[in-house]
Design a protein around this motif. Structure first.
Motif: not given
Length: 232
Positions: A125, A135, A159, A162-163, A178, A181-182, A207, A211
């Protein structure tokens, strides 16, 4: 940097020695980021030699993938944990790059990822990126890309949320946290691509699952998973 300063570099090394990211001991002149002894004793999984490895079995049935591999076993209190902690929390992006390079040298001996079209790191994020300054998954991706000659795509997968921390959550709770989240910005650029999805450590795989399922909504996309560490 010190290695390019001649006598001044030698003097600086006496007072400010570069330390191994794994064991914390001083590095010799010909060593970079990780000392030779630690490189030699890395707890490699060799998952790339076994398509039915335990990481693959953990992800079976959750989403389709071509390959799923990890470089090293992650154990609490280990030198691998030291490196992962340094990479994520001690402002050491070069540790991720070096680990990516080391894994790429291993992968180059096999045909496992020669048909991948691009490398795509799990995104951070923007708020977390701003705080950390980089990252960690992208650092790993840079090391892999430099040796494997596969381009990196860091702009498409983003992202949105901001989980909260995932550390103490179950696999399902992590996935629920999640699932939205993306997002993917330019789906047309990824049509019919074989994507090598990169993360630092796989624990539950939530995660990577979130994705991968999102990316596989795009026509013809194939996913392979690559992480530096696998938590047993």
């Amino acid at each position: 940097m010190k290695k390019n300063l001649g006598y001044l570099g030698d003097l600086l090394a006496l007072f400010f020695p570069e330390l191994c990211a794994a064991c914390g001991k001083s590095l010799f002149k010909n060593e970079r980021i990780i000392c030779t002894n630690c490189v030699y004793h890395l707890p490699q999984t060799n998952f790339h030699e076994d398509p039915n490895n335990k990481m693959a079995r953990q992800l079976w049935g959750r989403f389709p993938f071509v390959q799923t591999i990890a470089f090293l076993y992650f154990r609490k209190g280990s030198r691998i944990q030291n490196m992962m902690h340094k990479l994520k929390y001690r402002k050491s992006p070069e540790t991720g790059i070096r680990l990516g390079e080391l894994y790429a040298y291993e992968l180059k001996r096999s045909d496992i990822f020669k048909k991948s079209d691009l490398i795509m790191p799990i995104p951070l994020h923007p708020a977390k990126f701003k705080k950390r300054g980089y990252n960690q998954s992208e650092c790993i991706a840079k090391g892999l890309s430099a040796i494997l000659n596969i381009p990196i795509n860091t702009k498409n997968l983003v992202r949105l949320e901001n989980t909260e921390t995932q550390t103490k959550k179950s696999r399902y709770a992590r996935y629920e946290n999640l699932v939205s989240a993306f997002d993917v910005k330019e789906k047309s650029e990824l049509i019919n691509k074989h994507i090598m999805l990169i993360d630092d450590v796989m624990t539950t795989g939530a995660t990577l699952e979130a994705c991968s399922l999102l990316l596989q909504e795009i026509e013809g996309v194939k996913i392979s998973i690559c992480t530096i560490a696998y938590a047993e």
